[in-house]
Design an enzyme around this catalytic site. Sequence first.
Site, mmCIF file in Angstrom:
data_model
loop_
_atom_site.group_PDB
_atom_site.id
_atom_site.type_symbol
_atom_site.label_atom_id
_atom_site.label_comp_id
_atom_site.label_asym_id
_atom_site.label_seq_id
_atom_site.Cartn_x
_atom_site.Cartn_y
_atom_site.Cartn_z
ATOM 1 N N HIS A 573 0.829 -1.212 0.000
ATOM 2 C CA HIS A 573 0.000 0.000 0.000
ATOM 3 C C HIS A 573 0.861 1.258 0.000
ATOM 4 O O HIS A 573 0.517 2.253 -0.657
ATOM 5 C CB HIS A 573 -0.925 0.006 1.224
ATOM 6 C CG HIS A 573 -2.171 -0.788 1.039
ATOM 7 N ND1 HIS A 573 -2.200 -2.160 1.132
ATOM 8 C CD2 HIS A 573 -3.455 -0.409 0.761
ATOM 9 C CE1 HIS A 573 -3.436 -2.584 0.921
ATOM 10 N NE2 HIS A 573 -4.213 -1.546 0.691
ATOM 11 N N GLU A 574 1.966 1.236 0.719
ATOM 12 C CA GLU A 574 2.847 2.405 0.741
ATOM 13 C C GLU A 574 3.475 2.647 -0.627
ATOM 14 O O GLU A 574 3.589 3.796 -1.083
ATOM 15 C CB GLU A 574 3.935 2.215 1.796
ATOM 16 C CG GLU A 574 4.834 3.416 1.993
ATOM 17 C CD GLU A 574 4.089 4.628 2.522
ATOM 18 O OE1 GLU A 574 4.558 5.760 2.276
ATOM 19 O OE2 GLU A 574 3.041 4.453 3.180
#
Length: 645
Positions: A573-574
């Site tokens: 997600h990052e």
Amino acid sequence: MDDGRPPVGSKLPSTAALRRRLPPNTHSPHTTPAPAAARRTKAKKSIPYLQAQVVHYKPRISVLDKELTTVSYHGLVNFLLLLLSATLIRLAIENYLKYGILVSIPGSSVSWPDWLATLAGLLSVVASFLAAYTIEKSAAPATRLQNTEGGTDAMATDPALVGVPLEERHTLLLHLANLGFVLVTPACITYFAIFQPALGTLVMLFACITFLKLYSLAATNFDLRRAYRLNDTRLDSDPWRFSSIERGRLVVSPAQRGLVERHSDSDLSTDADNEPATGSQALRHIPPFKTRSSFSLNARALAEALVEGDDCIDAKADALPRPQLRLRQRSVSAASETSRLIAAASGEAAHSDGEAAHSDGKAASSHDRGLPRSPQAEKKAETEEKAARYQILYSVAYPDNVTVKNFGYFWLAPTLCYQPSYPLLPGPIRKSFLAKRVAELVIIGLTMYVLIQQYAVPTLVGSVQAIDKRDGFWLSERVLKLSVISATVWFLGFYAVFHAGLNALAEVLRFADRAFYLDWWNSVDLAAYWREWNLPIHYFCKRHIMMPLVSAPLSLPVNVGVMFTFLVSAIMHELLFGIPTHCLRGYSFVGMMMQIPLIQLTQWLVRWRGPESGLGNAVFWISFCIVGQPLGVVQYYYTWVKNNP
């Protein structure tokens, strides 16, 4: 003689006199009975003491009480939808009066360097796929040569077959390098060369999906090569199920040796000092694995390996109906063929194979004609389907699956878990179904673009000013206002991707398993949501992260597997949101890791108040859609504006 008639010339009795002579509850032969409503009216008029009648005569509950499950809220839902529509129309009018028309032609503000960098990032992902095919193609001949020349005698004398041979280690290193390339190269291009966050998100999304697919491709073929070297054609005698890592070596541990002995005809030879058995000793006595966990080649029982509630998710997904009736006929016949192959390989029921084939053909022919099958045939078909589901059996054997066509189909298929073969729908492509899904994609895509440009951007600009002035109330108002738009865009995006997009892709490829999501909106806790809203990711994490960690030879605790699964998800997600916005501040990483305590909180609320209370579902909506998503969008937008003034 009296015949019952009055004498001639006598006066006939009147109708009233005849009615008085009739017995009770009978009618005159010359009149029709009074209607039931009229009789009830007369009866009501004759009730005594009308204003003293009993009204409250039994215990009853209120209509809105949660114990009353038969009441319908259809009218109330209609009113709430109309009220929401009126509110949105008012907001649209207010937005137009305040800002005018802010929507521009999509892509008109994107520079040519951004387009070229986007193309370079996408081409680097394609190159990584071709590299993965080359690695697998080069690994397959060495495996085939070893199997052909060595055979069973080599397996009995070479303990390294249970571990990882040197050639396989080289293959794994090449795959790791390719996986690093498919993430690092697009990430660098996006971070340093693409200014537009939307294009950067497209490149990183394509790179992350390809990374997961290539990992599944390498891991699955790794297990298939191990089975091919061991001559395990049925894929049910994996020696790693009884192994562990001791002193850096993959061995059959003494604790598991007794389990192997109970399933073998002869005891394993052990030394006097109870030294761990070598792979060649254990390999000849590996019992077949008949349980559901044969879904994974190196997995133990699901009851010991999976998080609580995961088997319920599988049951809900398996209970979904098929896209077409013809698919049921195809799957039943495939299940029958699977059961016959298993019986023939084990030497059981060889004499009844012809009768079973005859009965299966008869049942299939009657089903093809549209005739209903008997309960015995339905039960038999269900048993055969379960047997086929719990066995690892593909229509393409290794290494025949190492082809550009096979790998290319997986690369395009709406799944993240590689298989040499997939269930396919028979017949041609349904053009009307495909046209509807494509139309939904176009309409929803344009709607999302208008909502973002016309409503989200002005709200985000105001949030930047609120953060600069350190005004907490103003920022809270901006976040709550943005939550309506972000939730709407998120819902539309979910429908566009997981229903319209994946179903359109599956229809083109005739991909039969279209369970891409479950009813996540009814989730009673966050754990159920993360399992149900994205089944391709759920199956990938379960098959390639969770199961290998908690199964032999690692045999880590389940909590460690859960932590590592969320760690991988947080990193992805990052990369997906931080790199396109040039904001590697860890917002997405922290948000994903915070899901673990929120899961514990919602599960505690469910245990405290019960799943019917809705507290866990309310916490999910508040933490995810009302606060979590808009707050994350505000943080990323603020950082992007400050980094790109």
